[in-house]
Design a protein around this motif. Structure first.
Motif, PDB file in Angstrom:
ATOM      1  N   ARG A   8       0.844  -1.177   0.000  1.00 28.68           N
ATOM      2  CA  ARG A   8       0.000   0.000   0.000  1.00 28.68           C
ATOM      3  C   ARG A   8       0.885   1.235   0.000  1.00 28.68           C
ATOM      4  O   ARG A   8       2.043   1.210   0.381  1.00 28.68           O
ATOM      5  CB  ARG A   8      -0.927   0.025   1.230  1.00 28.68           C
ATOM      6  CG  ARG A   8      -1.821  -1.188   1.323  1.00 28.68           C
ATOM      7  CD  ARG A   8      -2.703  -1.375   0.110  1.00 28.68           C
ATOM      8  NE  ARG A   8      -3.647  -0.291   0.004  1.00 28.68           N
ATOM      9  CZ  ARG A   8      -4.452  -0.129  -1.054  1.00 28.68           C
ATOM     10  NH1 ARG A   8      -4.388  -0.949  -2.085  1.00 28.68           N
ATOM     11  NH2 ARG A   8      -5.299   0.868  -1.097  1.00 28.68           N
ATOM     12  N   TRP A   9       0.292   2.338  -0.369  1.00 28.41           N
ATOM     13  CA  TRP A   9       1.047   3.574  -0.473  1.00 28.41           C
ATOM     14  C   TRP A   9       1.322   4.144   0.910  1.00 28.41           C
ATOM     15  O   TRP A   9       0.431   4.334   1.722  1.00 28.41           O
ATOM     16  CB  TRP A   9       0.231   4.571  -1.285  1.00 28.41           C
ATOM     17  CG  TRP A   9       0.960   5.818  -1.620  1.00 28.41           C
ATOM     18  CD1 TRP A   9       0.962   6.995  -0.924  1.00 28.41           C
ATOM     19  CD2 TRP A   9       1.795   6.046  -2.748  1.00 28.41           C
ATOM     20  NE1 TRP A   9       1.751   7.921  -1.538  1.00 28.41           N
ATOM     21  CE2 TRP A   9       2.261   7.380  -2.664  1.00 28.41           C
ATOM     22  CE3 TRP A   9       2.195   5.255  -3.819  1.00 28.41           C
ATOM     23  CZ2 TRP A   9       3.103   7.924  -3.620  1.00 28.41           C
ATOM     24  CZ3 TRP A   9       3.032   5.811  -4.777  1.00 28.41           C
ATOM     25  CH2 TRP A   9       3.470   7.132  -4.661  1.00 28.41           C
ATOM     26  N   SER A 124      -5.338  14.104  -7.820  1.00 28.36           N
ATOM     27  CA  SER A 124      -4.979  12.698  -7.979  1.00 28.36           C
ATOM     28  C   SER A 124      -3.471  12.598  -8.127  1.00 28.36           C
ATOM     29  O   SER A 124      -2.789  13.603  -8.335  1.00 28.36           O
ATOM     30  CB  SER A 124      -5.673  12.094  -9.207  1.00 28.36           C
ATOM     31  OG  SER A 124      -5.254  12.780 -10.373  1.00 28.36           O
ATOM     32  N   ASP A 198      -7.867   9.846  -5.050  1.00 20.25           N
ATOM     33  CA  ASP A 198      -7.476   8.493  -5.460  1.00 20.25           C
ATOM     34  C   ASP A 198      -6.620   7.788  -4.423  1.00 20.25           C
ATOM     35  O   ASP A 198      -6.008   6.770  -4.719  1.00 20.25           O
ATOM     36  CB  ASP A 198      -6.728   8.543  -6.799  1.00 20.25           C
ATOM     37  CG  ASP A 198      -5.425   9.326  -6.712  1.00 20.25           C
ATOM     38  OD1 ASP A 198      -5.219  10.047  -5.723  1.00 20.25           O
ATOM     39  OD2 ASP A 198      -4.602   9.212  -7.645  1.00 20.25           O
ATOM     40  N   ARG A 199      -6.563   8.296  -3.200  1.00 18.18           N
ATOM     41  CA  ARG A 199      -5.824   7.641  -2.126  1.00 18.18           C
ATOM     42  C   ARG A 199      -6.688   7.598  -0.884  1.00 18.18           C
ATOM     43  O   ARG A 199      -7.332   8.591  -0.537  1.00 18.18           O
ATOM     44  CB  ARG A 199      -4.530   8.381  -1.792  1.00 18.18           C
ATOM     45  CG  ARG A 199      -3.531   8.389  -2.923  1.00 18.18           C
ATOM     46  CD  ARG A 199      -2.722   7.097  -2.975  1.00 18.18           C
ATOM     47  NE  ARG A 199      -1.932   7.064  -4.201  1.00 18.18           N
ATOM     48  CZ  ARG A 199      -0.795   7.723  -4.357  1.00 18.18           C
ATOM     49  NH1 ARG A 199      -0.321   8.440  -3.378  1.00 18.18           N
ATOM     50  NH2 ARG A 199      -0.140   7.640  -5.497  1.00 18.18           N
ATOM     51  N   ALA A 216     -12.737   0.045  -8.981  1.00 16.01           N
ATOM     52  CA  ALA A 216     -11.584   0.460  -8.185  1.00 16.01           C
ATOM     53  C   ALA A 216     -12.071   1.198  -6.948  1.00 16.01           C
ATOM     54  O   ALA A 216     -13.144   1.799  -6.948  1.00 16.01           O
ATOM     55  CB  ALA A 216     -10.660   1.348  -9.015  1.00 16.01           C
ATOM     56  N   TRP A 280       1.135   8.036 -14.571  1.00 14.60           N
ATOM     57  CA  TRP A 280       0.300   7.388 -13.560  1.00 14.60           C
ATOM     58  C   TRP A 280       1.225   6.914 -12.439  1.00 14.60           C
ATOM     59  O   TRP A 280       2.048   6.034 -12.623  1.00 14.60           O
ATOM     60  CB  TRP A 280      -0.443   6.208 -14.197  1.00 14.60           C
ATOM     61  CG  TRP A 280      -1.082   5.248 -13.238  1.00 14.60           C
ATOM     62  CD1 TRP A 280      -0.609   4.015 -12.883  1.00 14.60           C
ATOM     63  CD2 TRP A 280      -2.307   5.412 -12.531  1.00 14.60           C
ATOM     64  NE1 TRP A 280      -1.462   3.399 -11.996  1.00 14.60           N
ATOM     65  CE2 TRP A 280      -2.520   4.248 -11.759  1.00 14.60           C
ATOM     66  CE3 TRP A 280      -3.261   6.445 -12.469  1.00 14.60           C
ATOM     67  CZ2 TRP A 280      -3.630   4.084 -10.943  1.00 14.60           C
ATOM     68  CZ3 TRP A 280      -4.366   6.281 -11.661  1.00 14.60           C
ATOM     69  CH2 TRP A 280      -4.541   5.101 -10.912  1.00 14.60           C
ATOM     70  N   ASN A 282       0.673   5.552  -9.202  1.00 19.48           N
ATOM     71  CA  ASN A 282       0.124   4.736  -8.126  1.00 19.48           C
ATOM     72  C   ASN A 282       0.809   3.369  -8.180  1.00 19.48           C
ATOM     73  O   ASN A 282       0.439   2.522  -8.988  1.00 19.48           O
ATOM     74  CB  ASN A 282      -1.388   4.578  -8.275  1.00 19.48           C
ATOM     75  CG  ASN A 282      -2.128   5.804  -7.779  1.00 19.48           C
ATOM     76  OD1 ASN A 282      -2.104   6.110  -6.595  1.00 19.48           O
ATOM     77  ND2 ASN A 282      -2.779   6.511  -8.677  1.00 19.48           N
ATOM     78  N   TYR A 284       0.876   0.507  -6.635  1.00 23.94           N
ATOM     79  CA  TYR A 284       0.285  -0.617  -5.904  1.00 23.94           C
ATOM     80  C   TYR A 284      -0.952  -1.062  -6.675  1.00 23.94           C
ATOM     81  O   TYR A 284      -1.359  -0.400  -7.647  1.00 23.94           O
ATOM     82  CB  TYR A 284      -0.071  -0.229  -4.459  1.00 23.94           C
ATOM     83  CG  TYR A 284      -1.094   0.872  -4.339  1.00 23.94           C
ATOM     84  CD1 TYR A 284      -2.434   0.573  -4.226  1.00 23.94           C
ATOM     85  CD2 TYR A 284      -0.719   2.207  -4.337  1.00 23.94           C
ATOM     86  CE1 TYR A 284      -3.392   1.572  -4.113  1.00 23.94           C
ATOM     87  CE2 TYR A 284      -1.654   3.222  -4.231  1.00 23.94           C
ATOM     88  CZ  TYR A 284      -2.985   2.896  -4.112  1.00 23.94           C
ATOM     89  OH  TYR A 284      -3.926   3.901  -4.017  1.00 23.94           O
ATOM     90  N   ASP A 285      -1.556  -2.148  -6.292  1.00 26.48           N
ATOM     91  CA  ASP A 285      -2.730  -2.668  -6.991  1.00 26.48           C
ATOM     92  C   ASP A 285      -3.935  -1.796  -6.656  1.00 26.48           C
ATOM     93  O   ASP A 285      -4.503  -1.883  -5.575  1.00 26.48           O
ATOM     94  CB  ASP A 285      -3.002  -4.121  -6.585  1.00 26.48           C
ATOM     95  CG  ASP A 285      -4.062  -4.755  -7.469  1.00 26.48           C
ATOM     96  OD1 ASP A 285      -4.548  -4.080  -8.407  1.00 26.48           O
ATOM     97  OD2 ASP A 285      -4.412  -5.912  -7.234  1.00 26.48           O
ATOM     98  N   PHE A 286      -4.301  -0.949  -7.583  1.00 24.74           N
ATOM     99  CA  PHE A 286      -5.327   0.077  -7.352  1.00 24.74           C
ATOM    100  C   PHE A 286      -6.740  -0.503  -7.344  1.00 24.74           C
ATOM    101  O   PHE A 286      -7.653   0.099  -6.784  1.00 24.74           O
ATOM    102  CB  PHE A 286      -5.202   1.135  -8.456  1.00 24.74           C
ATOM    103  CG  PHE A 286      -6.008   2.388  -8.223  1.00 24.74           C
ATOM    104  CD1 PHE A 286      -5.571   3.345  -7.332  1.00 24.74           C
ATOM    105  CD2 PHE A 286      -7.192   2.604  -8.907  1.00 24.74           C
ATOM    106  CE1 PHE A 286      -6.308   4.499  -7.122  1.00 24.74           C
ATOM    107  CE2 PHE A 286      -7.933   3.760  -8.714  1.00 24.74           C
ATOM    108  CZ  PHE A 286      -7.485   4.704  -7.811  1.00 24.74           C
ATOM    109  N   TRP A 287      -6.916  -1.650  -7.956  1.00 19.59           N
ATOM    110  CA  TRP A 287      -8.261  -2.191  -8.148  1.00 19.59           C
ATOM    111  C   TRP A 287      -8.680  -3.078  -7.005  1.00 19.59           C
ATOM    112  O   TRP A 287      -7.864  -3.682  -6.296  1.00 19.59           O
ATOM    113  CB  TRP A 287      -8.334  -2.929  -9.482  1.00 19.59           C
ATOM    114  CG  TRP A 287      -8.431  -1.974 -10.623  1.00 19.59           C
ATOM    115  CD1 TRP A 287      -9.552  -1.602 -11.315  1.00 19.59           C
ATOM    116  CD2 TRP A 287      -7.355  -1.216 -11.206  1.00 19.59           C
ATOM    117  NE1 TRP A 287      -9.234  -0.664 -12.272  1.00 19.59           N
ATOM    118  CE2 TRP A 287      -7.905  -0.403 -12.231  1.00 19.59           C
ATOM    119  CE3 TRP A 287      -5.982  -1.136 -10.969  1.00 19.59           C
ATOM    120  CZ2 TRP A 287      -7.152   0.457 -13.009  1.00 19.59           C
ATOM    121  CZ3 TRP A 287      -5.218  -0.263 -11.724  1.00 19.59           C
ATOM    122  CH2 TRP A 287      -5.799   0.511 -12.734  1.00 19.59           C
TER     123      TRP A 287
END
Length: 288
Positions: A8-9, A124, A198-199, A216, A280, A282, A284-287
């Protein structure tokens, strides 16, 4: 570069305060060509030792853009290099470098900024959103930006120094959720609030929206706030074009419910990412 924790971020820029202060001092006496050149050699080592972020980006290009293996690998490199440039540009701005900005949809911001109501500006992690605070400057309202509190003192002080002259007030995300009170107060006073869309920080509450053909997770906060307070909201993307040139895209978000507003934001975000796939950021797995 960004940090990850358990896939995760983490939200914190790499480097010690001493390293960051040194970068700022260096950029006061050099052009951006040399640090960009150095970044080109650093990126492969970063990809090697931060393998989790590399794999997330690789899967993103393979699945969302249907790229072949070689093309996806090239885009992962380009993506990391571009992100390195974005970080360099941030520190260069702290050191006094100036950038050129072209604004698309600036009239949307101006109309809301001249109105009596407050509004929500949703950001974002594409492009270089922080630079919007140095260029998209309100004339009549104050700007309140929700920021991650885990950044180093060097970064927070550098931001504060520049933002102070641009009527921007930073509101750190707090564990006791007191930042929500401050954001609500600012909106009730007819001011501008900026929040990431988006976070998921602070509150674990999320909302599912279609993004690149699948559902997502997006943070519920900014969209629920727009619905509850019946205030307009916009999306702002600051995308790098050339060495010292950026384009700022301002887009109105449609809908009255949080789900509709989130869907509108996801749609605008997807359009932007498709136009600038290398920006882009991000990792990590965004979905869901």
């Amino acid at each position: 570069m960004p940090e990850l924790r358990h896939g995760r971020w983490k939200g914190k820029t790499d480097g010690t305060p001493w390293m960051q202060r040194t970068l700022i001092k260096w950029f006061r006496h050099t052009s951006l060509y040399l640090p960009y050149f150095c970044m080109g050699w650093i990126v492969p080592f970063y990809m090697l030792f931060r393998h989790e972020g590399y794999l997330a980006a690789y899967r993103f290009y393979r699945k969302r853009f249907c790229m072949g293996r070689i093309k996806a690998f090239i885009y992962v490199y380009y993506n990391h290099f571009r992100f390195g440039q974005v970080i360099i540009d941030r520190f260069a701005a702290y050191a006094g470098h100036r950038f050129e900005f072209k604004v698309e949809g600036g009239e949307i911001f101006d109309t809301l900024e001249n109105g009596k109501k407050g509004f929500i500006q949703i950001s974002s992690h594409v492009g270089n959103y922080e630079l919007a605070g140095y260029s998209l400057i309100p004339r009549h309202k104050s700007f309140h930006a929700l920021v991650y509190e885990g950044e180093t003192k060097t970064i927070m002080e550098s931001r504060s120094r520049i933002f102070a002259s641009h009527k921007v007030n930073m509101i750190p995300i707090s564990g006791d959720m007191s930042h929500i009170f401050l954001l609500n107060k600012a909106l009730l006073q007819g001011e501008i609030v900026s929040m990431p869309g988006d976070r998921i920080f602070g509150s674990p509450r999320s909302i599912g929206c279609s993004f690149f053909g699948e559902t997502a997770k997006f943070p519920l906060g900014p969209f629920a706030m727009a619905e509850k307070m019946e205030l307009p909201s916009i999306a702002v993307f600051v995308m790098k074009e050339k060495r010292k040139t950026y384009t700022i895209y301002v887009r109105s978000l449609k809908g009255e419910t949080s789900t509709d507003i989130c869907s509108s934001f996801a749609e605008e975000l997807e359009k932007t990412v498709r136009k600038y796939p290398e920006q882009w950021f991000n990792y990590y797995d965004f979905w869901m």
